[in-house]
Scaffold this motif. Structure first.
Motif, PDB file in Angstrom:
ATOM      1  N   ILE A 108      -5.408  -1.975   6.047  1.00  0.00           N
ATOM      2  CA  ILE A 108      -6.039  -0.743   5.570  1.00  0.00           C
ATOM      3  C   ILE A 108      -5.565   0.490   6.335  1.00  0.00           C
ATOM      4  CG2 ILE A 108      -8.232   0.488   5.331  1.00  0.00           C
ATOM      5  CD1 ILE A 108      -9.533  -2.148   4.609  1.00  0.00           C
ATOM      6  N   PRO A 109      -5.662   0.528   7.689  1.00  0.00           N
ATOM      7  CA  PRO A 109      -5.194   1.734   8.389  1.00  0.00           C
ATOM      8  C   PRO A 109      -3.694   1.973   8.229  1.00  0.00           C
ATOM      9  CG  PRO A 109      -5.764   0.007   9.957  1.00  0.00           C
ATOM     10  CD  PRO A 109      -6.257  -0.444   8.627  1.00  0.00           C
ATOM     11  N   TYR A 110      -2.917   0.879   8.215  1.00  0.00           N
ATOM     12  CA  TYR A 110      -1.477   1.039   8.039  1.00  0.00           C
ATOM     13  C   TYR A 110      -1.159   1.625   6.666  1.00  0.00           C
ATOM     14  CZ  TYR A 110       3.421  -0.188   7.346  1.00  0.00           C
ATOM     15  OH  TYR A 110       4.752  -0.134   7.060  1.00  0.00           O
ATOM     16  N   TYR A 111      -1.843   1.122   5.660  1.00  0.00           N
ATOM     17  CA  TYR A 111      -1.621   1.594   4.294  1.00  0.00           C
ATOM     18  C   TYR A 111      -2.005   3.059   4.148  1.00  0.00           C
ATOM     19  CZ  TYR A 111      -2.367   2.036  -0.747  1.00  0.00           C
ATOM     20  OH  TYR A 111      -2.351   2.462  -2.045  1.00  0.00           O
ATOM     21  N   VAL A 112      -3.155   3.431   4.703  1.00  0.00           N
ATOM     22  CA  VAL A 112      -3.606   4.823   4.616  1.00  0.00           C
ATOM     23  C   VAL A 112      -2.625   5.740   5.334  1.00  0.00           C
ATOM     24  CG1 VAL A 112      -5.410   6.443   5.319  1.00  0.00           C
ATOM     25  CG2 VAL A 112      -6.036   4.246   4.330  1.00  0.00           C
ATOM     26  N   LEU A 113      -2.165   5.335   6.525  1.00  0.00           N
ATOM     27  CA  LEU A 113      -1.217   6.158   7.279  1.00  0.00           C
ATOM     28  C   LEU A 113       0.105   6.286   6.541  1.00  0.00           C
ATOM     29  CD1 LEU A 113      -0.491   7.682   9.875  1.00  0.00           C
ATOM     30  CD2 LEU A 113       0.216   5.495  10.874  1.00  0.00           C
ATOM     31  N   MET A 114       0.604   5.171   6.010  1.00  0.00           N
ATOM     32  CA  MET A 114       1.875   5.191   5.290  1.00  0.00           C
ATOM     33  C   MET A 114       1.768   6.055   4.029  1.00  0.00           C
ATOM     34  SD  MET A 114       3.996   1.989   3.665  1.00  0.00           S
ATOM     35  CE  MET A 114       2.823   1.833   2.318  1.00  0.00           C
ATOM     36  N   GLY A 115       0.647   5.886   3.321  1.00  0.00           N
ATOM     37  CA  GLY A 115       0.452   6.676   2.117  1.00  0.00           C
ATOM     38  C   GLY A 115       0.250   8.154   2.407  1.00  0.00           C
ATOM     39  N   TYR A 116      -0.404   8.448   3.512  1.00  0.00           N
ATOM     40  CA  TYR A 116      -0.681   9.839   3.866  1.00  0.00           C
ATOM     41  C   TYR A 116       0.611  10.610   4.118  1.00  0.00           C
ATOM     42  CZ  TYR A 116      -2.621  13.868   6.308  1.00  0.00           C
ATOM     43  OH  TYR A 116      -2.949  15.154   6.685  1.00  0.00           O
ATOM     44  N   THR A 117       1.606   9.932   4.671  1.00  0.00           N
ATOM     45  CA  THR A 117       2.881  10.596   4.941  1.00  0.00           C
ATOM     46  C   THR A 117       3.657  10.886   3.658  1.00  0.00           C
ATOM     47  OG1 THR A 117       4.001   8.465   5.251  1.00  0.00           O
ATOM     48  CG2 THR A 117       3.059   9.520   7.207  1.00  0.00           C
ATOM     49  N   ASN A 118       3.291  10.208   2.573  1.00  0.00           N
ATOM     50  CA  ASN A 118       3.952  10.435   1.284  1.00  0.00           C
ATOM     51  C   ASN A 118       2.886  10.409   0.187  1.00  0.00           C
ATOM     52  OD1 ASN A 118       5.920  10.825  -0.630  1.00  0.00           O
ATOM     53  ND2 ASN A 118       6.760   8.763  -0.497  1.00  0.00           N
ATOM     54  N   ALA A 119       1.907  11.294   0.335  1.00  0.00           N
ATOM     55  CA  ALA A 119       0.718  11.266  -0.515  1.00  0.00           C
ATOM     56  C   ALA A 119       1.035  11.465  -1.994  1.00  0.00           C
ATOM     57  CB  ALA A 119      -0.277  12.330  -0.038  1.00  0.00           C
ATOM     58  N   GLU A 120       2.097  12.174  -2.309  1.00  0.00           N
ATOM     59  CA  GLU A 120       2.436  12.425  -3.704  1.00  0.00           C
ATOM     60  C   GLU A 120       2.723  11.137  -4.470  1.00  0.00           C
ATOM     61  OE1 GLU A 120       2.445  15.080  -5.575  1.00  0.00           O
ATOM     62  OE2 GLU A 120       1.764  16.443  -4.003  1.00  0.00           O
ATOM     63  N   ALA A 121       3.149  10.110  -3.760  1.00  0.00           N
ATOM     64  CA  ALA A 121       3.505   8.836  -4.403  1.00  0.00           C
ATOM     65  C   ALA A 121       2.375   7.811  -4.268  1.00  0.00           C
ATOM     66  CB  ALA A 121       4.790   8.284  -3.793  1.00  0.00           C
ATOM     67  N   TYR A 122       1.136   8.289  -4.179  1.00  0.00           N
ATOM     68  CA  TYR A 122       0.017   7.371  -3.935  1.00  0.00           C
ATOM     69  C   TYR A 122      -0.142   6.323  -5.037  1.00  0.00           C
ATOM     70  CZ  TYR A 122      -2.737  10.113  -7.314  1.00  0.00           C
ATOM     71  OH  TYR A 122      -3.188  10.726  -8.450  1.00  0.00           O
ATOM     72  N   THR A 123       0.199   6.658  -6.278  1.00  0.00           N
ATOM     73  CA  THR A 123       0.037   5.683  -7.362  1.00  0.00           C
ATOM     74  C   THR A 123       0.993   4.502  -7.205  1.00  0.00           C
ATOM     75  OG1 THR A 123       1.582   6.933  -8.749  1.00  0.00           O
ATOM     76  CG2 THR A 123      -0.757   7.416  -9.001  1.00  0.00           C
ATOM     77  N   ALA A 180      -4.442  17.799  -6.941  1.00  0.00           N
ATOM     78  CA  ALA A 180      -4.122  17.478  -8.336  1.00  0.00           C
ATOM     79  C   ALA A 180      -5.071  16.394  -8.832  1.00  0.00           C
ATOM     80  CB  ALA A 180      -2.671  16.994  -8.452  1.00  0.00           C
ATOM     81  N   PRO A 181      -5.321  16.349 -10.145  1.00  0.00           N
ATOM     82  CA  PRO A 181      -6.194  15.299 -10.694  1.00  0.00           C
ATOM     83  C   PRO A 181      -5.591  13.916 -10.470  1.00  0.00           C
ATOM     84  CG  PRO A 181      -5.792  17.041 -12.308  1.00  0.00           C
ATOM     85  CD  PRO A 181      -4.840  17.269 -11.192  1.00  0.00           C
ATOM     86  N   LEU A 182      -6.440  12.924 -10.483  1.00  0.00           N
ATOM     87  CA  LEU A 182      -5.984  11.549 -10.317  1.00  0.00           C
ATOM     88  C   LEU A 182      -5.106  11.148 -11.491  1.00  0.00           C
ATOM     89  CD1 LEU A 182      -6.278   8.871  -8.683  1.00  0.00           C
ATOM     90  CD2 LEU A 182      -8.169   8.298 -10.213  1.00  0.00           C
ATOM     91  N   ARG A 183      -3.926  10.628 -11.200  1.00  0.00           N
ATOM     92  CA  ARG A 183      -3.003  10.187 -12.255  1.00  0.00           C
ATOM     93  C   ARG A 183      -3.343   8.732 -12.602  1.00  0.00           C
ATOM     94  NH1 ARG A 183       0.642  12.488  -8.499  1.00  0.00           N
ATOM     95  NH2 ARG A 183       1.711  10.496  -8.186  1.00  0.00           N
ATOM     96  N   TRP A 184      -4.425   8.586 -13.347  1.00  0.00           N
ATOM     97  CA  TRP A 184      -4.968   7.250 -13.545  1.00  0.00           C
ATOM     98  C   TRP A 184      -4.105   6.370 -14.442  1.00  0.00           C
ATOM     99  CZ3 TRP A 184      -6.345   5.757 -18.490  1.00  0.00           C
ATOM    100  CH2 TRP A 184      -6.531   6.769 -19.419  1.00  0.00           C
TER     101      TRP A 184
END
Length: 212
Positions: free
Chosen positions: A23-38, A109-113
């Motif tokens: 969980i913390p690793y995923y959040v940190l990794m995603g935070y550095t490239n938040a635009e690609a969260y999907t 931006a809105p969630l790209r569901w």
């Protein structure tokens, strides 16, 4: 079905320590490239299935499971059903990442569901290729397979973009939610289900004949 629930719970018990690190690793990794969260949504689920299968193999859990008064068909079914809670966990992680990115100003931006749903749907499809190999190759062969699939996870960003580019109708659906060719959509969904069901039958055939 009750025994299947216990078997699914077993998979979560095996991966609980790994989840705390993930969980913390995923959040940190995603935070550095938040635009690609999907696109990162595939990461936790795939690592969970790989980790649970690896632990099963290392501790020779298959030998114990086949000694239980549970048919082998139920063991395989439980492994495939575990893809559902793994997907839900991955979705929750992704939503947490999205909320965190919004709260810290990394995203506005809105969630790209629809894009998120497409990425989540890729997990059972990839697992459908992974699981028969897991039952077929055993411990030594799975070391190589795990490495290959982890590399595929890391490359899923490029792969998904490539798929979207090759299918303009898919890109249009992601952008607008409109489906121009209903027949193609139905065929795509049926093909998706056939692949997963075919994978289940293949895994079952391998495991029934396997001398554990």
């Amino acid at each position: 079905m009750y025994s299947s629930l216990h078997l699914i719970r077993k998979d979560f018990m095996l991966t609980r320590k790994f989840v705390l690190l993930l969980i913390p690793y995923y959040v940190l990794m995603g935070y550095t490239n938040a635009e690609a969260y999907t696109l990162f949504s595939l990461f936790p689920a795939m690592l969970l299935i790989i980790n649970s299968c690896t632990i099963d193999m290392q501790h020779n859990n298959q030998k114990f499971l086949v000694s239980l008064p549970v048919p082998r068909q139920r063991l395989i079914l439980a492994k495939y059903l575990s893809l559902i809670p793994f997907s839900m966990f991955s979705l929750i992680c992704t939503l947490m990442l999205y909320v965190f990115a919004i709260a810290t100003g990394k995203l506005d931006a809105p969630l790209r569901w629809r894009e998120l749903g497409l990425s989540m749907a890729a997990f059972p499809l990839i697992a459908s290729f992974y699981l028969p190999l897991y039952y077929w190759l055993g411990q030594k062969g799975m070391q190589v397979v795990n490495f290959v699939f982890i590399m595929l996870i890391m490359l899923n960003l490029t792969a998904l973009h490539s798929v979207i580019e090759r299918f303009p109708a898919l890109s249009d659906w992601i952008q607008t939610g409109r489906v121009d060719n209903v027949l193609s959509a139905v065929i795509g969904v049926l093909a998706y289900l056939v692949i997963i069901y075919g994978s289940y039958l293949l895994s079952l055939r391998i495991f029934v004949k396997k001398d554990v």
